[in-house]
Design an enzyme around this catalytic site. Structure first.
Site, PDB file in Angstrom:
ATOM      1  N   ARG A 189      38.241  45.894  41.085  1.00  0.00           N
ATOM      2  CA  ARG A 189      39.446  45.082  40.967  1.00  0.00           C
ATOM      3  C   ARG A 189      40.630  45.692  41.714  1.00  0.00           C
ATOM      4  O   ARG A 189      41.476  45.005  42.240  1.00  0.00           O
ATOM      5  CB  ARG A 189      39.748  44.965  39.477  1.00  0.00           C
ATOM      6  CG  ARG A 189      40.985  44.244  39.158  1.00  0.00           C
ATOM      7  CD  ARG A 189      41.178  44.290  37.652  1.00  0.00           C
ATOM      8  NE  ARG A 189      42.539  43.901  37.362  1.00  0.00           N
ATOM      9  CZ  ARG A 189      42.863  42.924  36.517  1.00  0.00           C
ATOM     10  NH1 ARG A 189      41.930  42.293  35.865  1.00  0.00           N
ATOM     11  NH2 ARG A 189      44.108  42.636  36.321  1.00  0.00           N
ATOM     12  N   ARG A 193      48.586  35.070  40.110  1.00  0.00           N
ATOM     13  CA  ARG A 193      48.263  34.714  38.737  1.00  0.00           C
ATOM     14  C   ARG A 193      48.934  33.371  38.491  1.00  0.00           C
ATOM     15  O   ARG A 193      50.132  33.241  38.681  1.00  0.00           O
ATOM     16  CB  ARG A 193      48.872  35.767  37.817  1.00  0.00           C
ATOM     17  CG  ARG A 193      48.434  35.743  36.396  1.00  0.00           C
ATOM     18  CD  ARG A 193      49.220  36.784  35.591  1.00  0.00           C
ATOM     19  NE  ARG A 193      48.986  38.174  35.983  1.00  0.00           N
ATOM     20  CZ  ARG A 193      47.885  38.853  35.659  1.00  0.00           C
ATOM     21  NH1 ARG A 193      46.938  38.287  34.956  1.00  0.00           N
ATOM     22  NH2 ARG A 193      47.741  40.092  36.044  1.00  0.00           N
ATOM     23  N   GLU A 202      33.979  28.312  32.297  1.00  0.00           N
ATOM     24  CA  GLU A 202      32.993  29.397  32.460  1.00  0.00           C
ATOM     25  C   GLU A 202      33.186  30.387  31.329  1.00  0.00           C
ATOM     26  O   GLU A 202      34.275  30.477  30.777  1.00  0.00           O
ATOM     27  CB  GLU A 202      33.234  30.147  33.787  1.00  0.00           C
ATOM     28  CG  GLU A 202      33.019  29.304  35.013  1.00  0.00           C
ATOM     29  CD  GLU A 202      33.619  29.942  36.273  1.00  0.00           C
ATOM     30  OE1 GLU A 202      34.089  31.098  36.200  1.00  0.00           O
ATOM     31  OE2 GLU A 202      33.624  29.273  37.311  1.00  0.00           O
ATOM     32  N   LYS A 242      34.081  33.911  29.797  1.00  0.00           N
ATOM     33  CA  LYS A 242      34.860  35.066  30.245  1.00  0.00           C
ATOM     34  C   LYS A 242      34.090  36.303  29.812  1.00  0.00           C
ATOM     35  O   LYS A 242      34.052  36.650  28.632  1.00  0.00           O
ATOM     36  CB  LYS A 242      36.261  35.066  29.643  1.00  0.00           C
ATOM     37  CG  LYS A 242      37.122  36.207  30.162  1.00  0.00           C
ATOM     38  CD  LYS A 242      38.531  36.139  29.620  1.00  0.00           C
ATOM     39  CE  LYS A 242      39.469  37.078  30.354  1.00  0.00           C
ATOM     40  NZ  LYS A 242      39.048  38.465  30.343  1.00  0.00           N
ATOM     41  N   ARG A 270      35.444  43.631  37.143  1.00  0.00           N
ATOM     42  CA  ARG A 270      35.409  42.722  38.290  1.00  0.00           C
ATOM     43  C   ARG A 270      34.916  43.443  39.531  1.00  0.00           C
ATOM     44  O   ARG A 270      35.272  44.587  39.776  1.00  0.00           O
ATOM     45  CB  ARG A 270      36.854  42.252  38.506  1.00  0.00           C
ATOM     46  CG  ARG A 270      37.048  41.151  39.506  1.00  0.00           C
ATOM     47  CD  ARG A 270      37.069  39.840  38.806  1.00  0.00           C
ATOM     48  NE  ARG A 270      37.455  38.756  39.698  1.00  0.00           N
ATOM     49  CZ  ARG A 270      38.654  38.209  39.734  1.00  0.00           C
ATOM     50  NH1 ARG A 270      39.616  38.659  38.957  1.00  0.00           N
ATOM     51  NH2 ARG A 270      38.904  37.196  40.549  1.00  0.00           N
ATOM     52  N   GLU A 311      31.864  39.220  37.906  1.00  0.00           N
ATOM     53  CA  GLU A 311      32.109  40.191  36.839  1.00  0.00           C
ATOM     54  C   GLU A 311      30.790  40.945  36.633  1.00  0.00           C
ATOM     55  O   GLU A 311      29.727  40.320  36.590  1.00  0.00           O
ATOM     56  CB  GLU A 311      32.517  39.450  35.559  1.00  0.00           C
ATOM     57  CG  GLU A 311      32.931  40.335  34.415  1.00  0.00           C
ATOM     58  CD  GLU A 311      34.409  40.773  34.468  1.00  0.00           C
ATOM     59  OE1 GLU A 311      35.076  40.525  35.501  1.00  0.00           O
ATOM     60  OE2 GLU A 311      34.876  41.368  33.494  1.00  0.00           O
TER      61      GLU A 311
END
Ligand code: AMP
Length: 555
Positions: free
Chosen positions: A266, A406, A244, A246, A251, A295
């Site tokens: 976020r 993460r 995708e 970025k 966010r 986003e």
């Protein structure tokens, strides 16, 4: 449970070094707590009063706290500040001052854990013109009824930093041990609920309650995070990837129930009212109840994305939203679906979530292609940059949605830019034209819960920046010494540099050459700043790039 007992537990935890002993101590206490206490205890022990997603905030800065303590101890505010400077810890300073308080207090009306919680809830809800006075009264009332030891932990709780070395993982494992459950099951429930206080209640009910847990709409879950990587490595290790763009925006998590749409940033702050057109667009593009991950980008008249700061300005706006909306058009690019029509989709593979997303969403879908050829991925990357985006995201089609984590399930590919996100831990008063505001800021990296200095930044800020930064930081001063101050670590700076150097002058062992302020990362918390480990990796990479000659030491 009495608050005095809670304070004693904190003191014992603070003296322990081994994580397992900490876990065992916490676990031994949980079964004996009643329902309300269990939730409060689990939150308090992590230094939290409210869950992350809660709109309730205490709204008490160090200055208000010092004033309340000064009053109760019968001292001047300056005495409190001096002692905070000496001890380097507001909790210890408060404890010592109250131990010496002239007029001995009667502790007959000692507070329970629930009463301290109730007092803090009242503090948070004080609003309007008189709110500071109301908060002050409540703080005085709290400190007035506490022993010095209780006051140490109360002060730290108010400043949201208990300093007893307890992380979320330890509390999660303690809950598992206390109720004889698998830690993974606790983690699973925590991903959906984002509040271990509430998860502990489910754990007490039993494994089924944890397994069945679902996301509660209008209560945001943490966002899944990305790690840096390379196209070749990701393909070699995992095979086909979902590619995708970025987008260079900010966010959001969007929740829809019936005709009502709301969204969070976020950092899980509600931004519904700052972004009305985004909410409207997503309400129009969906039909059923959903939670979406997206986003938000700003687009110029030519359809190309505008810089990230333009978006952030809109996120922060409280007044004049209608005018701002006319000046900057915001659009969402939606890339994930966490919940649809009553079903929590966190455990489903990305490929399935994507199919649900495509079925749910009529517009604003972020395009995605599944590719397994390096050249093809690179072509998308080049196109992404040519279209004004930051790069691409490579996601594993089989991966679940892991809130707050993460990992390699999401990898970001972007051009190497030499900036670091660092915690702001101190400042120095400016001189000359810059007098009256902070002119330099001290920066730090994180290393297993500690912040370690990595230098100062004094360039890259305009006079306007300096004034705005001063306004932002003046209430975060914890201690003063000469012309420098220690700041409550809350803000994150993105800082450019020309080289990382070894340095004996800073606790991290490194310093930055030509550090330059780029921007405040309002979308990031201090727990997300550069780690010592990644800083060291950058240092080593830089050494190889420069043929081993480019690493110098600053004396
Ligand atoms: P970073 O902030 O550099 O760690 O990069 C991760 C961020 O990229 C996410 O938090 C999102 O705000 C943003 N982002 C932009 N496009 C996407 C996308 N397609 N998928 C996931 N995150 C994205």
């Amino acid at each position: 449970m009495e608050f005095a007992e809670f304070a004693l537990v904190c003191e014992r935890l603070e003296a322990l070094a081994a994580r397992l002993e900490m876990r065992d101590l916490i676990a031994s206490l949980l079964p004996g707590l009643d329902e309300a206490e269990l939730t409060i205890f689990v939150r308090f022990i992590q230094g939290r009063v409210f869950p992350d997603w809660s709109p309730e905030k205490l709204g008490i800065g160090p200055n208000l706290l010092y004033e309340a303590v000064a009053y109760v101890a019968g001292r001047k505010r300056a005495d409190v500040v001096r002692l905070v400077n000496e001890t380097g810890d507001a909790g210890l300073a408060v404890e010592r001052l109250l131990a010496k308080r002239q007029q001995s207090a009667f502790f007959s009306d000692s507070l329970s854990l629930a009463e301290v919680h109730a007092l803090l809830v009242r503090t948070a809800s004080a609003s309007g013109a008189q709110s500071q006075q109301a908060k002050m009264r409540l703080l005085r009332q709290g400190f007035g009824a506490m022993t010095p030891r209780e006051a140490r932990y109360f002060a730290r709780l108010v400043l949201a930093e208990l300093r007893i070395g307890i992380g979320e993982g330890t509390v999660r494992d303690a809950i598992a041990l206390a109720f004889e459950l698998e830690p993974a099951l606790i983690e699973h429930a925590q991903q959906a609920r984002n509040d271990l206080g509430e998860v502990a209640l489910l754990a007490r009910i039993g494994p089924e309650a944890l397994r069945e847990v679902s996301i509660v709409p209008f209560r945001p879950v943490r966002l899944m995070l990305a790690q840096q990587g390379t196209i070749a490595q990701q393909l070699a290790d995992f095979g086909p990837v979902a590619v995708e763009y970025k987008y260079d925006g900010s966010r959001i998590q969007f929740h829809r129930v019936g005709q009502i749409g709301r969204c969070w940033s976020r950092r899980l702050e509600e931004v519904t009212h700052a972004l009305p057109e985004v909410v409207e667009a997503l309400l129009a593009a969906t039909s059923g109840d959903v939670i979406l991950d997206a986003e938000v980008v700003a687009v110029g008249p030519d359809g190309r994305p505008l810089p990230f700061q333009t978006v952030l300005r809109r996120f922060r706006r409280k007044h004049g939203v209608a005018e701002a909306r006319e000046a900057i058009a915001l659009v969402p690019r939606v890339f994930d679906c966490l919940y649809a029509d009553g079903e929590t989709l966190l455990d489903r593979p990305l490929a399935e979530r994507r199919a649900r997303l495509e079925a749910q969403l009529g517009d604003h879908l972020a395009p995605q292609q599944v590719l397994d050829d390096e050249e093809a991925v690179r072509a998308v990357y080049e196109q992404a940059l040519a279209d004004g985006n930051e790069g691409v995201m490579l996601k594993l089609p089989a991966s679940p949605y892991t809130p707050g984590a993460r990992g390699r399930a999401w990898v970001k590919i972007k051009p190497e830019v030499e900036t670091l996100d660092l915690a702001v831990v101190g400042a120095g008063w400016g001189e000359g034209r810059r007098a009256g505001a902070f002119g330099t800021y001290e920066l730090a990296v994180q290393d297993r819960g500690q912040l370690l200095g990595v230098g100062r930044v004094a360039t890259g800020m305009t006079d306007e920046d300096l004034a705005a930064l001063h306004a932002l930081f003046k209430d975060l001063v914890i201690a003063e010494s000469g012309n420098t101050v220690t700041l409550e670590p809350q803000a994150v700076f993105e800082v450019g540099y020309s080289e990382i150097q070894k340095s004996p002058n800073y606790a991290s062992g490194y310093a930055l050459r030509f550090p330059r302020f780029v921007r405040v990362r309002e979308d990031k918390g201090v727990d997300e700043v550069e780690t010592l480990e990644t800083l060291e990796a950058r240092y080593r990479r830089q050494a190889t790039q420069n043929g081993g000659n480019g690493t110098s030491t600053v004396e």
